[in-house]
Design an enzyme around this catalytic site. Structure first.
Site, short mmCIF file in Angstrom:
data_model
loop_
_atom_site.label_atom_id
_atom_site.label_comp_id
_atom_site.label_asym_id
_atom_site.label_seq_id
_atom_site.Cartn_x
_atom_site.Cartn_y
_atom_site.Cartn_z
CD GLU A 120 -5.04 6.61 -0.56
OE1 GLU A 120 -6.17 6.24 -0.65
OE2 GLU A 120 -4.04 6.63 0.36
CD GLU A 121 -2.38 5.41 2.98
OE1 GLU A 121 -3.42 5.64 3.53
OE2 GLU A 121 -1.77 4.67 2.47
CG ASP A 164 -1.86 1.16 1.17
OD1 ASP A 164 -2.17 1.84 0.29
OD2 ASP A 164 -2.28 1.35 2.62
#
Length: 438
Positions: A171-172, A137
């Protein structure tokens, strides 16, 4: 609902004539319609994808164990990807933004050529959480689209559409980078993007094979690939709204993508279908320090990387996506006048991998003197009923209609039934034929 005597005579005559012609049609189930052959994309070497992951792991190790937004490891990751693309002949753009008091980076790479008014874009987020190196991820998606872009260069591909790739920052923290990109695109530029493909976690160690069910053409393209290699898929639900396709979708851009699972638990049925361990998360190292280069399933990474290339080669070439398999029953089934019981026409479906698509198509041809009397349903193999027609159309004759049903929760193989019931007196008819397409 009743008809006048003269109208009923005319209608019955019409049915008799229609039945005469219908009787010449074959009464057996028709064979599945074969899908047209798709252009053959390159096989993406999984060793090359893993080499990129090894570099991302090394970058994290040298920079405090992560590649998070605002940290040196993220900027080093962007620099690594950009150098590869520059050397391969892409036009790259480094877009900056600010989030949580730190500078963030998006990398955009355009392949020369193709229709500038029809852009096919593929993207992945490149940042990790601060807790670990983020190799599944989302090094996995980032490395796979990087290697696919390099394959485009090696092939000197000249697709009909213009190809664009994106690697997103932060994005996180809430899809900050991709939101910034989409929100800062002029409306005319947004309108040029014919599709956005998102790849976030595609090498999970206990993998599933999930396909986004957003744009039907993109979804069918991925399903065609997996059907071709005999791997069942399921509709992706765990990541809905939680990855970088969401800003594109909100802007009205068609989206699709792949996912191999995060912290949801693999069921016994999924383990039987895909292998792996039931009762365990798809990725036990999700958002953790153990999301390292050892946290990758090579088979899932290989298959998903090849699926990315398959989609880009086909969608980029504007090749029409062949429909799924079709099955038809042309045998007549009389529909008794009310208060007669409902009747069914069965079709046995076999040889279709996985679940029915969200855009399952049902073509119905019912000859009847008053379609406003009819209730027509699709009945799935497990007994689930999907209503197609509920007494609409008033006094018009016959029901010849194509319906789209979201049957994505249903296993495709099994006995599907078209069920018809006449719920008002004095009208007659029959199921002439029907077809279901996956």
């Amino acid at each position: 609902m009743s008809l006048s005597v003269s109208r009923r005579l005319a209608a019955v005559t019409a049915i008799a004539v229609a039945g005469l012609f219908a009787s010449t049609a074959p009464a057996a189930l028709a064979a599945p319609t074969a899908a047209a052959a798709a252009p053959t994309p390159p096989d993406i070497p999984v060793a090359n994808v893993k080499a990129h992951l090894a570099q991302l792991q090394s970058i994290a190790t040298a920079n405090g164990g992560n590649r998070a937004h605002g940290r040196a490891g993220y900027k080093a990751s962007i620099d690594y990807v950009k150098a590869k693309l520059d050397a391969a002949g892409f036009t790259t753009t480094l877009q900056t933004f600010t989030s949580s008091g730190a500078t963030g980076y998006n990398l955009i790479a355009d392949w020369p050529g193709g229709d500038p008014n029809a852009v096919l874009m593929s993207g992945s987020h490149l940042d990790s959480v601060t807790a670990g190196p983020g190799i599944n991820d989302n090094g996995s998606g980032s490395a796979a689209i990087l290697e696919t872009a390099l394959a485009v260069s090696r092939a000197q591909l000249q697709p009909t559409k213009h190809l664009r790739f994106g690697w997103w920052g932060a994005e996180e923290l809430g899809m900050v980078g991709s939101k910034y990109y989409v929100n800062n695109l002029p409306s005319a530029e947004k309108a040029k993007i014919s599709g956005y493909l998102n790849f976030d976690m595609i090498g999970s160690p206990n993998p599933g094979y999930f396909v986004y069910d957003d744009d039907p053409t993109i979804e069918q393209t991925f399903k065609n690939y997996y059907a071709g290699i005999g791997v069942a898929t399921e509709i992706e639900t765990e990541g809905d709204g939680r990855s970088d396709h969401a800003p594109f979708k909100s802007a009205g851009i068609p989206v699709g993508g792949l996912f191999s699972g995060a912290d949801y638990t693999k069921t016994a049925a999924q383990a039987q279908k895909w292998g792996g361990t039931s009762g365990q998360a798809f990725d036990r190292c999700y958002h953790s320090s153990c999301d390292t280069a050892a946290n990758i399933n090579d088979t899932a990474l290989d298959r998903n990387s090849d699926a990315i290339a398959y989609a880009i080669w086909n969608l980029g070439a504007a090749t029409p996506v062949p429909p799924g398999q079709s099955f038809e029953n042309t045998a007549d089934v009389n529909i008794p006048d009310s208060p007669g019981a409902a009747v069914t026409s069965p079709i046995t479906v076999s040889g279709v991998t996985g679940n029915a698509p969200a855009g399952t198509k049902v073509d119905v041809n019912i000859v009847h003197t008053y379609r406003g009397d009819l209730v027509v349903d699709l009945v799935a193999p497990d007994g689930t009923v999907y209503n197609l027609h509920n007494r609409s159309g008033g006094s018009a004759d016959n029901l010849v209609q194509t319906y789209t049903v979201n049957a994505s929760s249903e296993v495709a193989n099994g006995v599907w039934k078209l069920q018809a019931k006449d719920v008002a007196a004095q009208d007659v008819g029959y199921i002439n034929s029907w077809k279901i397409t996956f």
